[in-house]
Write a protein that holds these residues in place. Structure first.
Motif, PDB file in Angstrom:
ATOM      1  N   ARG A  55       5.537   2.247  -0.721  1.00  0.00           N
ATOM      2  CA  ARG A  55       4.815   1.691   0.429  1.00  0.00           C
ATOM      3  C   ARG A  55       4.745   0.167   0.362  1.00  0.00           C
ATOM      4  NH1 ARG A  55       0.805   5.528  -0.889  1.00  0.00           N
ATOM      5  NH2 ARG A  55      -0.740   3.845  -1.115  1.00  0.00           N
ATOM      6  N   VAL A  56       4.505  -0.363  -0.837  1.00  0.00           N
ATOM      7  CA  VAL A  56       4.450  -1.815  -1.017  1.00  0.00           C
ATOM      8  C   VAL A  56       5.813  -2.435  -0.718  1.00  0.00           C
ATOM      9  CG1 VAL A  56       4.248  -3.613  -2.775  1.00  0.00           C
ATOM     10  CG2 VAL A  56       2.514  -1.832  -2.629  1.00  0.00           C
ATOM     11  N   SER A  57       6.881  -1.761  -1.157  1.00  0.00           N
ATOM     12  CA  SER A  57       8.233  -2.269  -0.897  1.00  0.00           C
ATOM     13  C   SER A  57       8.538  -2.268   0.592  1.00  0.00           C
ATOM     14  CB  SER A  57       9.266  -1.418  -1.644  1.00  0.00           C
ATOM     15  OG  SER A  57       9.083  -1.507  -3.037  1.00  0.00           O
ATOM     16  N   GLU A  58       8.094  -1.210   1.295  1.00  0.00           N
ATOM     17  CA  GLU A  58       8.311  -1.153   2.744  1.00  0.00           C
ATOM     18  C   GLU A  58       7.548  -2.269   3.442  1.00  0.00           C
ATOM     19  OE1 GLU A  58       7.829   1.917   6.533  1.00  0.00           O
ATOM     20  OE2 GLU A  58       6.786   2.332   4.647  1.00  0.00           O
ATOM     21  N   ALA A  59       6.288  -2.483   3.026  1.00  0.00           N
ATOM     22  CA  ALA A  59       5.487  -3.548   3.637  1.00  0.00           C
ATOM     23  C   ALA A  59       6.149  -4.903   3.434  1.00  0.00           C
ATOM     24  CB  ALA A  59       4.077  -3.546   3.036  1.00  0.00           C
ATOM     25  N   ASN A  60       6.651  -5.148   2.234  1.00  0.00           N
ATOM     26  CA  ASN A  60       7.286  -6.435   1.947  1.00  0.00           C
ATOM     27  C   ASN A  60       8.579  -6.610   2.737  1.00  0.00           C
ATOM     28  OD1 ASN A  60       7.677  -8.924   0.177  1.00  0.00           O
ATOM     29  ND2 ASN A  60       9.529  -7.777  -0.273  1.00  0.00           N
ATOM     30  N   SER A  61       9.348  -5.515   2.888  1.00  0.00           N
ATOM     31  CA  SER A  61      10.616  -5.624   3.613  1.00  0.00           C
ATOM     32  C   SER A  61      10.395  -6.044   5.057  1.00  0.00           C
ATOM     33  CB  SER A  61      11.371  -4.294   3.561  1.00  0.00           C
ATOM     34  OG  SER A  61      10.750  -3.324   4.378  1.00  0.00           O
TER      35      SER A  61
END
Length: 398
Positions: A55-61
């Motif tokens: 989820r954190v990776s998706e938010a950052n992307s």
């Protein structure tokens, strides 16, 4: 289907723990901190940490990409203004599929807007797709329209290089743990020996459509989840999504002249897309350590050269180090302390060819001790200097 519908239910700023007006640098720092804490290598077997990491990776992307961030902010702002807000506070009054009907007056049903019913169209997807350029997706026409599965998320990584490796270029090996194509089904999601079949409901388009009065609506096919194909016998190792979280080694070619803080994009080396969809990209941020001898200004290489007083007065040719061996630098007679001499083409290599210049600044090195003979001769020189009428501070301080 464009991702705007999902964005309405996700708060990427909250996932990263930053405010909605956070700067790009604040977003980057927050992501690095969380990614470091939640990385699967540091939390082996922790499914909750792995899910949070995704989820954190998706938010950052989304938030690290200026175009995606703008689209995300505009999508959420449009519904936060109250135009389609219902009593439950969710944009459009939508309650997550509870079956309640919300109307805006007359017989217009907001369930139609968000796509209610088994054959309902994804009106919101069409509207947002048209507004932001994503498109509503092809409709089922009998011939079928190719549906592009969802692309994998982008990844961020960091590496540290020496000053000289950064200037000359190098190749570094990095170990990345991320969702990658399943090695058993090679990303198809189907058990080896089988293949996905075209979805009969949408004829492989991934969308179904219907007319609502004068309007046409489309939404992802619920039988195939918008992929256009159905897997009857899923791969036992990835569960049918074509993706596994695993570690892999990547060789990253660092181009010549890379600077501290620069990001390098490796296309297709990010997270794998579901069921054979294209992978995201990997962005590697380069950190460059300082050098005890050199600094740089753009593509120019800078160095300070210690010289004696006599070399400045009488002139000399001095050997000066470069990134590749040494070069002889001629110091003209009567050169002032602090003067910078330019040596063409001996600086940092340029990506387009050629190199910057070597900038050599001369600095007088004062001896810490002299023997008796040298001291007497220096005193004699000082007397001769005075006798000649030379005054180093003439006009100074006036």
């Amino acid at each position: 289907m464009a991702p705007q519908r999902e964005w309405l239910e996700k708060d990427f700023y909250s996932e990263l723990g930053v405010s909605s007006d956070a700067t790009a640098n604040e977003i980057r720092k927050a992501y690095r901190k969380l990614a470091n804490e939640l990385h699967p290598d540091k939390n082996p077997g922790d499914a909750a940490a792995e899910e949070r990491f995704k989820r954190v990776s998706e938010a950052n992307s989304v938030l690290s990409d200026p175009e995606k961030k703008k689209e995300y902010d505009e999508t959420r702002a449009m519904f936060a203004g109250g135009r389609f807000r219902g009593g439950n506070g969710f944009p459009g009054g939508f309650n997550g599929g509870g079956g309640t009907t919300y109307t805006t007056g007359g017989d217009f049903n907001l369930d139609d807007l968000f796509g209610g019913g088994a054959d309902a169209g994804g009106g919101l997807g069409d509207i947002l797709g048209g507004m932001f350029g994503g498109g509503g997706g092809g409709r089922s026409t009998g011939r079928g329209t190719a549906s592009r599965p969802r692309r994998g998320q982008d990844l961020e990584a960091e590496t540290t290089l020496s000053f000289r490796d950064a200037a000359k270029g190098t190749t570094v090996s990095m170990r990345v743990t991320s969702p990658s194509p399943c090695t058993t089904c090679h990303g198809s999601g189907a058990k080896p020996g089988t293949s996905p079949r075209m979805c009969p409901r949408c004829n492989g388009s991934g969308f179904v459509s219907r007319n609502q009065g004068a309007f046409g609506f489309s939404e992802p096919c619920r039988d195939c989840q918008g992929t256009g194909s159905i897997i009857e016998d899923p791969c036992p190792d990835c569960g049918g999504n074509g993706v596994q979280v695993r570690a892999r080694n990547i060789n990253v070619r660092i181009p010549v002249g890379v600077e501290d803080g620069q990001r390098i994009r490796l296309a297709g080396q990010g997270e794998a897309g579901m069921r054979g969809a294209p992978s995201g990209d990997l962005f590697v941020t380069v950190h460059v350590t300082g050098d005890k001898l050199f600094t740089r200004s753009g593509n120019d290489l800078k160095v300070e050269l210690p010289v004696s007083f006599s070399e400045l007065v009488l002139g000399a040719t001095v050997s000066v180090p470069t990134l590749d061996g040494s070069v002889g630098v001629k110091i003209p007679p009567n050169t002032a302390d602090g003067r910078t001499l330019r040596v063409r083409g001996r600086g940092v290599p340029k990506r387009a060819g050629g190199s910057g210049d070597l900038l050599v600044t001369v600095k007088v090195a004062v001896p810490t001790s002299l023997d008796e003979k040298a001291t007497e001769e220096l005193k004699a020189y000082a007397e001769a200097e005075k006798a000649s009428g030379y005054e180093p501070r003439a006009g100074w301080g006036r």
